[in-house]
Design a protein around this motif. Structure first.
Motif, PDB file in Angstrom:
ATOM      1  N   SER A 295       7.391  -0.923 -19.431  1.00 45.00           N
ATOM      2  CA  SER A 295       6.321  -0.926 -18.433  1.00 45.00           C
ATOM      3  C   SER A 295       5.477   0.054 -18.433  1.00 45.00           C
ATOM      4  O   SER A 295       4.263  -0.234 -17.763  1.00 45.00           O
ATOM      5  CB  SER A 295       7.243  -0.655 -17.095  1.00 45.00           C
ATOM      6  OG  SER A 295       8.113   0.392 -17.159  1.00 45.00           O
TER       7      SER A 295
ATOM      8  N   TYR B   3      13.461   3.529 -20.526  1.00 48.38           N
ATOM      9  CA  TYR B   3      12.902   2.813 -18.985  1.00 48.38           C
ATOM     10  C   TYR B   3      12.656   3.874 -18.223  1.00 48.38           C
ATOM     11  O   TYR B   3      13.449   4.616 -17.861  1.00 48.38           O
ATOM     12  CB  TYR B   3      14.059   1.886 -18.435  1.00 48.38           C
ATOM     13  CG  TYR B   3      13.705   1.488 -17.304  1.00 48.38           C
ATOM     14  CD1 TYR B   3      12.695   0.774 -16.890  1.00 48.38           C
ATOM     15  CD2 TYR B   3      14.431   1.285 -16.098  1.00 48.38           C
ATOM     16  CE1 TYR B   3      12.245   0.166 -15.899  1.00 48.38           C
ATOM     17  CE2 TYR B   3      14.203   0.745 -14.925  1.00 48.38           C
ATOM     18  CZ  TYR B   3      12.920   0.147 -14.996  1.00 48.38           C
ATOM     19  OH  TYR B   3      12.696  -0.312 -13.361  1.00 48.38           O
TER      20      TYR B   3
ATOM     21  N   ARG C 290       7.038  -7.300  -6.925  1.00 50.71           N
ATOM     22  CA  ARG C 290       8.142  -7.656  -7.252  1.00 50.71           C
ATOM     23  C   ARG C 290       8.709  -8.832  -6.651  1.00 50.71           C
ATOM     24  O   ARG C 290       9.980  -8.633  -6.486  1.00 50.71           O
ATOM     25  CB  ARG C 290       9.118  -6.216  -7.056  1.00 50.71           C
ATOM     26  CG  ARG C 290       8.647  -4.967  -7.588  1.00 50.71           C
ATOM     27  CD  ARG C 290       9.758  -3.830  -7.425  1.00 50.71           C
ATOM     28  NE  ARG C 290       9.402  -2.662  -8.149  1.00 50.71           N
ATOM     29  CZ  ARG C 290       8.011  -1.867  -7.530  1.00 50.71           C
ATOM     30  NH1 ARG C 290       7.613  -2.243  -6.432  1.00 50.71           N
ATOM     31  NH2 ARG C 290       7.378  -0.903  -8.182  1.00 50.71           N
TER      32      ARG C 290
ATOM     33  N   HIS D 254      11.875  -5.046 -14.770  1.00 49.31           N
ATOM     34  CA  HIS D 254      11.298  -4.000 -15.764  1.00 49.31           C
ATOM     35  C   HIS D 254       9.932  -4.431 -15.859  1.00 49.31           C
ATOM     36  O   HIS D 254       9.226  -3.471 -16.557  1.00 49.31           O
ATOM     37  CB  HIS D 254      12.322  -4.059 -17.090  1.00 49.31           C
ATOM     38  CG  HIS D 254      13.376  -3.320 -16.916  1.00 49.31           C
ATOM     39  ND1 HIS D 254      14.262  -3.616 -15.867  1.00 49.31           N
ATOM     40  CD2 HIS D 254      13.960  -2.508 -17.451  1.00 49.31           C
ATOM     41  CE1 HIS D 254      15.320  -2.768 -15.975  1.00 49.31           C
ATOM     42  NE2 HIS D 254      15.295  -2.187 -17.169  1.00 49.31           N
ATOM     43  N   ILE D 255       9.212  -5.307 -15.514  1.00 48.50           N
ATOM     44  CA  ILE D 255       7.838  -5.544 -15.642  1.00 48.50           C
ATOM     45  C   ILE D 255       6.967  -4.574 -14.964  1.00 48.50           C
ATOM     46  O   ILE D 255       6.249  -3.926 -15.386  1.00 48.50           O
ATOM     47  CB  ILE D 255       7.573  -7.040 -15.618  1.00 48.50           C
ATOM     48  CG1 ILE D 255       8.218  -7.728 -16.959  1.00 48.50           C
ATOM     49  CG2 ILE D 255       5.819  -7.190 -15.497  1.00 48.50           C
ATOM     50  CD1 ILE D 255       8.217  -9.182 -16.549  1.00 48.50           C
ATOM     51  N   PRO D 256       7.177  -4.659 -13.530  1.00 45.81           N
ATOM     52  CA  PRO D 256       6.662  -3.528 -12.814  1.00 45.81           C
ATOM     53  C   PRO D 256       7.209  -2.086 -12.785  1.00 45.81           C
ATOM     54  O   PRO D 256       6.627  -1.237 -12.316  1.00 45.81           O
ATOM     55  CB  PRO D 256       6.261  -4.200 -11.298  1.00 45.81           C
ATOM     56  CG  PRO D 256       7.661  -5.258 -11.142  1.00 45.81           C
ATOM     57  CD  PRO D 256       7.733  -5.584 -12.492  1.00 45.81           C
ATOM     58  N   GLY D 257       8.329  -2.034 -13.054  1.00 51.35           N
ATOM     59  CA  GLY D 257       9.243  -1.056 -12.862  1.00 51.35           C
ATOM     60  C   GLY D 257       9.773  -0.836 -11.513  1.00 51.35           C
ATOM     61  O   GLY D 257       9.549  -1.719 -10.638  1.00 51.35           O
TER      62      GLY D 257
END
Lengths: 282, 429
Positions: B2, B37, B127, B219-222
């Motif tokens: 990310s 991460y 999200r 996990h894309i935006p965190g």
């Protein structure tokens, strides 16, 4: 747009609820719910103070054995105990030989098949048998009990709220009593019907079971304990606590060890957490 | 992953390098829940509950698989086979109590996880997909829990199945046909028990699959964080491992402690005594109540007592399903750009009312249906729908949020008593 639609949907639900509330309130005022006799006269169970209660509870084996004697001499005439096997009695302190003798001398025999003719017959119980039912089937049980079905007792103390105390209270001293005059006065329709017995510990106050324990000394305990009415009730409650939850002692022991183990884990994890984060403000 | 400063997996051992070339599973784990991460540094303990839910699912699957080796899905013997597990299977009592109470623990941590999402606005852009998948998981969990509760074939199992499948008969015209089709008979019986067992075994693996999508989408935006402010730079994050693995271990310990107390010392506390009576289609229990985790929804169902265009029962069923389905629209019902309720004084107030409202619904769901409780339930249900469908859309437009911190690091330093730019720079290592 979203706001308009959601507001409309929301108003629909709230509106229907408001309507329902109005009718509920109107009905409650116009036709107040009649009071029920079981609300007013039902009693919460008395405390049997069994040694199995509480976080560190264990069975008092002598008491459980006495309770078994009460079951055998009183309850077993009508109530089955189908999830318990004779061999299980070893857990409450009987020896292998005693268990074999108890099984062998059990009055009700095990249903079986004649090995030569294939006809239905019965045979003596062996240690691996489950306790036989006193009745061949439900119809026979009802026929012998004024159309009431004596429930299986294996799980009784888990199948009722506050089960052990409930069993103790239900058959203990003074549970069976004449119906209070004020009850009949206030609820003329709630008079105990013919063939039932008034018992304030029973959910609807009128139980089909005739008083099982009636007098002190009804059972002659082999260990010399004075068989008062309440003592017998307490002992049978202890026995039925064991039949419903035979693994209670190992559960408590495993729980004690697990909690200590997990507490140590928590302590170590907390230490690791403090250590890892010591330089990072968060 | 990310953020550009995320650490990269660099295997040093030849074997790990070899594995990384052929099947980079260690790399996947490293980037998902390892040092690769980056996570906001200011997460509080409410961020433990995702991991706890995962752990609870693991416990359910493991205990469930072993239980299925001993359980017999047949209406004639199911109840007895459960008693066999309790009495004659080695540690069977432990497996069964762990599984039954594990379901309660699972739902408990998931409810806290959902409440966390509501409070800190984790459902908002970017999200939304994480939230939508979460609602799917919740629905699957409810179905799984319901079907699992039927399996012991006690009185509450049977009558619960009777009531819940009865919802489908509220559908006009075809409802009864659908109900009979779903049950495989006119009432719950062997056919129903067998299909419930089959689905109860299947759905947890479907849940596990959707959880993978849920984490992938996350996990894309965190991860979100208690300020709701976006991550601005490397100083705002720490690697998941070891920082959050260490913190999650603390939460996991507390979870296990509570679970152990429940399992070993009050395993039947959350159950109903009637479920220790074998199912009997001829004897209806005095009060049919679901498990505690369904009580709020049961209360909503019971609150619709008046016919209005549609029959009351259909309103109740629509409302009960609607109360969960409306969560799918939440990211768009709430138009406020501010995520965290800490900076939204009005929304925060209404949300706290909602929390107590749901607890009240839970009480009403399990209580006797007298006039007082029905009215309480109707008011509480009204607030539930009003909160999501009316209050939230309007409040999110009109309220003036409190000023947001410039960054996560600034918020952290302010908490520790300093906000000067020099300190912000210092804290970046």
């Amino acid at each position: 747009m979203v706001r308009a639609i959601s507001t409309l949907v929301g108003l629909a639900f709230v509106g229907v609820l408001a309507l329902a509330l109005f009718f509920t309130a109107k009905d409650a005022i116009q036709n107040p719910a009649p009071e029920a006799a079981e609300h007013e006269f039902h009693l919460h169970p008395r405390d049997a103070a069994l040694s199995s209660a509480g976080y560190f509870g264990t069975f008092d084996r002598r008491q459980v054995q006495r309770g078994f004697q009460v079951y055998k001499e009183v309850c077993a005439a009508c109530h089955s105990l189908k999830y318990v096997a004779f061999r299980d009695l070893k857990e409450i302190g009987y020896t292998e030989a005693e268990v074999k003798a108890i099984a062998n001398q059990w009055v009700i025999e095990q249903p079986s098949i004649n090995p030569d003719t294939g006809e239905a017959t019965t045979r003596k119980n062996v240690a691996s048998d489950h306790f036989p039912s006193p009745f061949a089937n439900e119809v026979a049980a009802r026929a012998a009990n004024n159309n009431a079905l004596p429930p299986d007792l294996s799980l009784m103390t888990k199948a009722r709220h506050d089960g052990a105390n409930y069993v103790f209270s239900l058959v203990g001293k003074g549970a069976y009593r004449p119906q209070p005059a004020e009850l009949v006065e206030k609820f003329p329709g709630a008079k105990t019907p013919e063939g039932l017995h008034y018992n304030p510990y029973f959910a609807n106050l009128n139980i089909a079971m005739p008083p099982p324990l009636t007098s002190d000394g009804q059972v002659t305990y082999t260990d010399g304990t004075a068989a008062t009415h309440d003592q017998m009730a307490k002992d049978v409650a202890a026995f039925l606590t064991w039949t419903a939850e035979p693994k209670l002692e190992s559960r408590h022991a495993a729980g004690f060890a697990s909690v200590i183990f997990i507490a140590i884990f928590c302590f170590l994890a907390w230490g690791a957490y403090q250590n890892v984060w010591r330089d990072v403000k968060h | 992953m990310s953020f550009p400063w995320a650490k990269h997996y660099e295997p040093k051992q030849p074997l790990m390098r070899w594995l990384d070339e052929k099947l980079p599973v260690p790399r996947l784990v490293y980037n998902a829940v390892g040092a690769g991460y980056p996570v906001p540094r200011n997460l509080n303990y409410f961020w433990n509950f995702g991991v706890l839910a995962g752990a609870a699912l693991g416990i359910q699957i493991i205990t469930g698989i072993v239980l299925a080796m001993h359980y017999a899905a047949n209406a004639g013997v199911a109840f007895g086979s459960v008693e066999g597990i309790m009495r004659d299977v080695n540690a069977g009592w432990f497996l069964r109590y762990a599984h039954a109470n594990g379901a309660s623990m699972f739902l408990l941590v998931v409810y806290i996880h959902i409440a966390r999402g509501l409070y800190y606005g984790s459902y908002k852009a970017p999200r939304e997909m994480v939230w939508l998948l979460g609602v799917v998981i919740f629905l699957l969990m409810m179905a799984t829990a319901f079907m699992g509760y039927v399996l012991p074939w006690g009185q509450m199992s049977f009558w619960g199945a009777q009531v819940i499948t009865g919802f489908f008969s509220a559908i006009p015209l075809v409802g009864e046909t659908i109900r009979v089709w779903l049950l495989g008979g006119y009432a719950p019986d062997n056919a129903a028990l067998n299909r419930f067992f089959s689905l109860h075994y299947l759905l947890p693996f479907v849940i596990a699959g959707v959880i993978i999508l849920h984490i992938w989408a996350l996990h894309i935006p965190g991860s979100n964080n208690p300020t709701g402010v976006d991550v601005k730079g490397e100083q705002d994050t720490v690697p998941f491992h070891p920082y959050y693995t260490a913190k999650d271990a603390v939460g996991l310990g507390v979870f296990m402690l509570l679970f152990a107390l429940l399992l070993f010392f009050s395993p039947n506390l959350l159950g109903h005594p009637d479920n220790y009576i074998e199912a009997n289609p001829l004897s209806t229990p005095a009060h049919i109540v679901p498990e505690w985790y369904f009580l709020p929804f049961y209360a909503i169902l019971k609150s619709f007592t008046a016919d209005f265009i549609l029959p009351a029962k259909l309103w109740g069923v629509l409302a009960m399903f609607g109360s969960i389905l409306l969560l799918f629209f939440l990211p768009w019902l709430d138009s406020s750009p501010v995520r965290s309720a800490n900076y939204r004084p009005k929304y925060r107030g209404f949300l706290i009312v909602l929390l107590f409202d749901v607890i009240l619904l839970g009480y009403v769901g399990g209580a006797e249906a007298n006039a007082r409780n029905v009215i309480l339930g109707q008011i509480a249900s009204g607030y539930y729908f009003a909160h999501f469908l009316i209050i939230l859309p309007w409040v999110s437009r009109s309220e003036r949020p409190r000023p947001l911190p410039g960054s996560i690091t600034e918020a952290v330093l302010a908490k520790h008593g300093g906000t000067s730019p020099a300190q912000t720079a210092l804290a970046s290592n």
